[in-house]
Design an enzyme around this catalytic site. Structure first.
Site, PDB file in Angstrom:
ATOM      1  N   THR A   1     -36.175 -85.610 -66.499  1.00 25.75           N
ATOM      2  CA  THR A   1     -34.955 -85.788 -65.705  1.00 25.75           C
ATOM      3  C   THR A   1     -34.393 -84.448 -65.271  1.00 25.75           C
ATOM      4  OG1 THR A   1     -34.478 -87.713 -67.082  1.00 25.75           O
ATOM      5  CG2 THR A   1     -32.709 -86.925 -65.665  1.00 25.75           C
TER       6      THR A   1
ATOM      7  N   ILE B   1     -34.799 -82.328 -77.935  1.00 27.20           N
ATOM      8  CA  ILE B   1     -35.332 -82.038 -76.601  1.00 27.20           C
ATOM      9  C   ILE B   1     -34.121 -81.740 -75.737  1.00 27.20           C
ATOM     10  CG2 ILE B   1     -36.656 -82.888 -74.636  1.00 27.20           C
ATOM     11  CD1 ILE B   1     -38.319 -84.542 -76.560  1.00 27.20           C
TER      12      ILE B   1
END
Length: 291
Positions: A46, A204
């Site tokens: 993303t 992450i």
């Protein structure tokens, strides 16, 4: 496979024409590994603006990252989508290039049932032989991968981890119920330390573009048992981790982190429509965070 504790969801550098800037992409990879202490990189997630990258661009990015990293880190390819057949195709192509693992986002917009989610991820995992990481981010996809579904998916041999943006209750259930060795990564920078505290493996991250060294220090302090110092570092960098997602007017990721990188002299360009670059007001807010 060990991906490390701190993984950067890497932005995609663009030039003035919003085409991939390959020189700056190489510089950014070196910067994230050498100066910001990231252990692995997610390419075309993303934060990498995957919705507006073409398939050709994604594959070129995967190949470039593998070559530039040159074994210094694991390269995780974002190959998930809301089309199972296309996700399988792109995942196979990424595997041929030599990526180390795949990041598979929950199908967005078509909002499948929990059984649909299970069959989607199962089909992709069974189409490749490399490790797969689930990605649960309901705020963007409109669907939550329930804890029971993640636990069930963890039984598939090459589904080895999840990046989860759910609350701590769901993450705790996954940690306690998943198959042995299944890794749980926070998908929310501000939750990195709490997720570690319930048995998660790491983060992450978006913020590790600019506070990666501090995040790695926080993680290491916690793992070494110095929880007081870990909490102290968390408090210090919390405004940055939170602020990158809470700019004025709620400007969406990755515009704020791209602004932050550009302001630090790491040129990554702007964002592609329908996203917009940070405004002057938003830029002043981001500058105040970095100070």
């Amino acid at each position: 496979m060990d991906f490390g504790r701190l993984i950067a969801a890497m932005v995609t550098p663009f030039d003035s024409n919003l085409q991939i800037d390959w020189t700056q992409t190489g510089i950014l990879i070196d910067y994230l590994l050498e100066e910001q202490s990231n252990d692995s990189l997610v390419i075309s997630g993303t934060t990498g603006e995957s919705p507006t990258l073409t398939e050709e661009e994604k594959l070129e990015l995967f190949a470039f990252a593998i070559k530039r990293a040159n074994g210094r880190c694991k390269i995780i390819a974002g190959t998930g989508s809301n089309d199972t057949a296309h996700s399988i195709h792109l995942s196979r192509e990424a595997e041929k290039l030599g990526v180390d693992a795949l990041l598979l986002v929950a199908p967005y917009y078509n909002r499948p049932s929990q059984e649909g989610l299970y069959q989607h991820f199962k089909a992709i995992a069974e189409s490749v032989s490399i490790p797969c990481i689930l990605y649960n981010v309901e705020s963007r996809t409109g669907v939550n991968i329930d804890a029971d579904t993640t636990i069930r998916l963890s039984q598939i041999p090459n589904i080895v981890a999840t990046k989860d943006c759910a609350d701590l209750d769901q993450i705790t259930r996954i940690v306690s119920g998943a198959a042995p060795g299944f890794l749980v990564y926070s998908g929310d920078d501000t939750m990195a330390l709490p997720v570690l505290s319930v048995g998660g493996h790491g983060i992450i991250s978006v913020a590790s573009h600019v506070v990666g060294k501090e995040m790695k220090s926080m993680i290491n302090c916690y793992l070494q048992g110095d929880t007081r110092e870990a909490a102290k570092v968390h408090a210090k960098i919390h405004p940055v981790m939170k602020g990158l997602f809470n700019c004025p007017h709620r400007v969406p990721n990755p515009a704020p982190v791209k602004y932050a990188l550009n302001s630090k002299g790491v040129e990554v360009g702007g964002v592609r429509l329908p996203l917009l670059n940070a405004t002057e007001e938003e830029g002043r807010f981001i500058d105040s965070l970095l100070k």
